[in-house]
Design a protein around this motif. Structure first.
Motif, PDB file in Angstrom:
ATOM      1  N   HIS A 167      29.436  34.597  35.605  1.00 50.57           N
ATOM      2  CA  HIS A 167      29.565  34.449  36.565  1.00 50.57           C
ATOM      3  C   HIS A 167      29.985  36.454  37.012  1.00 50.57           C
ATOM      4  CE1 HIS A 167      32.419  31.132  35.849  1.00 50.57           C
ATOM      5  NE2 HIS A 167      31.480  31.110  34.494  1.00 50.57           N
ATOM      6  N   ARG A 168      28.755  37.015  37.413  1.00 49.52           N
ATOM      7  CA  ARG A 168      28.091  38.441  37.437  1.00 49.52           C
ATOM      8  C   ARG A 168      29.016  39.030  38.459  1.00 49.52           C
ATOM      9  NH1 ARG A 168      23.713  36.002  36.449  1.00 49.52           N
ATOM     10  NH2 ARG A 168      21.883  35.790  38.540  1.00 49.52           N
ATOM     11  N   ARG A 169      29.016  38.009  39.567  1.00 45.01           N
ATOM     12  CA  ARG A 169      29.926  38.341  41.220  1.00 45.01           C
ATOM     13  C   ARG A 169      30.722  38.353  41.170  1.00 45.01           C
ATOM     14  NH1 ARG A 169      24.847  38.683  44.178  1.00 45.01           N
ATOM     15  NH2 ARG A 169      23.249  37.341  43.222  1.00 45.01           N
ATOM     16  N   GLU A 170      31.579  37.917  40.111  1.00 43.56           N
ATOM     17  CA  GLU A 170      32.897  37.494  40.629  1.00 43.56           C
ATOM     18  C   GLU A 170      34.074  38.849  39.413  1.00 43.56           C
ATOM     19  OE1 GLU A 170      34.488  33.893  38.829  1.00 43.56           O
ATOM     20  OE2 GLU A 170      32.467  33.186  39.488  1.00 43.56           O
ATOM     21  N   PRO A 218      40.255  39.598  34.797  1.00 42.76           N
ATOM     22  CA  PRO A 218      39.456  41.197  35.185  1.00 42.76           C
ATOM     23  C   PRO A 218      38.795  40.456  34.041  1.00 42.76           C
ATOM     24  CG  PRO A 218      41.603  41.578  34.483  1.00 42.76           C
ATOM     25  CD  PRO A 218      41.935  40.990  34.236  1.00 42.76           C
ATOM     26  N   HIS A 219      37.195  40.510  35.060  1.00 39.97           N
ATOM     27  CA  HIS A 219      35.893  40.478  35.105  1.00 39.97           C
ATOM     28  C   HIS A 219      35.759  41.527  33.661  1.00 39.97           C
ATOM     29  CE1 HIS A 219      31.777  40.114  33.256  1.00 39.97           C
ATOM     30  NE2 HIS A 219      31.126  38.534  34.313  1.00 39.97           N
ATOM     31  N   PRO A 220      35.568  41.470  32.656  1.00 37.71           N
ATOM     32  CA  PRO A 220      35.069  42.951  31.729  1.00 37.71           C
ATOM     33  C   PRO A 220      34.591  43.883  31.934  1.00 37.71           C
ATOM     34  CG  PRO A 220      34.582  41.173  30.497  1.00 37.71           C
ATOM     35  CD  PRO A 220      35.270  40.636  31.269  1.00 37.71           C
ATOM     36  N   ASP A 221      33.555  43.130  32.676  1.00 45.35           N
ATOM     37  CA  ASP A 221      32.065  43.542  33.249  1.00 45.35           C
ATOM     38  C   ASP A 221      32.241  44.352  34.724  1.00 45.35           C
ATOM     39  OD1 ASP A 221      31.108  43.162  30.421  1.00 45.35           O
ATOM     40  OD2 ASP A 221      30.432  41.226  31.266  1.00 45.35           O
ATOM     41  N   ALA A 222      32.953  43.855  35.500  1.00 43.17           N
ATOM     42  CA  ALA A 222      32.361  43.751  36.352  1.00 43.17           C
ATOM     43  C   ALA A 222      32.506  45.438  36.715  1.00 43.17           C
ATOM     44  CB  ALA A 222      33.804  43.977  37.410  1.00 43.17           C
TER      45      ALA A 222
END
Length: 242
Positions: A167-170, A218-222
């Protein structure tokens, strides 16, 4: 009032609400009975102590599906310990590589004691069955307030790094939440996993009302990904040639 959050992650989990003869199924998310049993074991509550179990059963419960995992099936055989006779072949189902966040709400003193018990358990915790140990410490945090839904919305995403990369694009992810119904909610379903007794001779469970909701986490890596992206300015090439 407080809310205790738990991280339920391991190679295998199994959260059954019913068993038909030699067929043992699993739900797609942890059951209240299973999580209360985990807490009771950590606190050293014996199976026949229905009074102590009732105090834990009165706590409000909810669970967030951070990583749904994959359902797998296993066949098991056994022999009678005395006669040596072969027992019936049993069919058992598990969730592989799943991660959940469970939330338990109630009086602060009760939850503080349970939090301490998870750090030094009388009996080791397991994820639905004794053959399913957790991969990490179970306890996450003790939150102020009495809202299971809010605690599940505030807890960071606990999925494994390899799953988060999918889900890296989210910038945010929408996660399913199964929790006990609040006052004024009417779209509830029923699940028979309210524990009444864990005694081996008469295990008993009652129905409880459950609603399905979602929370955006929230995505923690965004932020990290945005920071790592190289800055592109088309005029850089012109400045270099000047």
């Amino acid at each position: 009032m407080s809310v205790l959050t738990l991280r339920l992650a391991g190679p295998l989990q199994s959260w059954g609400t019913s068993a038909r003869f030699a067929r043992r199924t699993t739900e797609s998310a942890p059951t209240k009975s299973g999580v209360i049993g985990l807490l009771a074991a950590a606190a050293g509550i014996e199976r026949g102590d229905d009074e102590a179990l009732a105090r834990l059963g009165a706590l409000r419960f909810g669970v967030r599906i951070d990583q749904p995992g994959t359902r797998v099936r296993d066949f098991q055989t056994a022999h009678h310990g005395v006669t040596g006779a072969s027992m019936p072949l049993s069919e058992r189902f598990y969730l592989a590589d799943a991660v959940f966040v469970a939330a338990i709400a109630g009086e602060t003193g009760v939850l503080t004691g349970l939090h301490a018990a998870l750090r030094a358990p009388v009996y080791p915790p397991f994820l639905g069955r004794r053959s399913c140990p957790p991969a990490h410490p179970v306890e996450l945090a003790l939150h102020d307030g009495d809202s299971v839904h809010q605690a599940l919305a505030d807890e960071p995403w606990q999925a494994a790094p390899w799953y988060r990369r999918r889900h890296r694009r989210e910038a945010t992810v929408s996660l399913a939440v199964l929790r006990e119904v609040d006052e004024g909610e009417h779209d509830a379903d029923y699940q028979r996993d309210q524990p009444l007794s864990f005694a081996a001779e008469h295990r008993r469970h009652a129905l409880r009302t459950v609603v399905s909701r979602t929370v955006d986490i929230p995505h923690p890596d965004a932020a990290l990904r945005r920071a790592e992206q190289p800055r592109h300015d088309p005029f850089d090439a012109l400045e270099a040639s000047a």
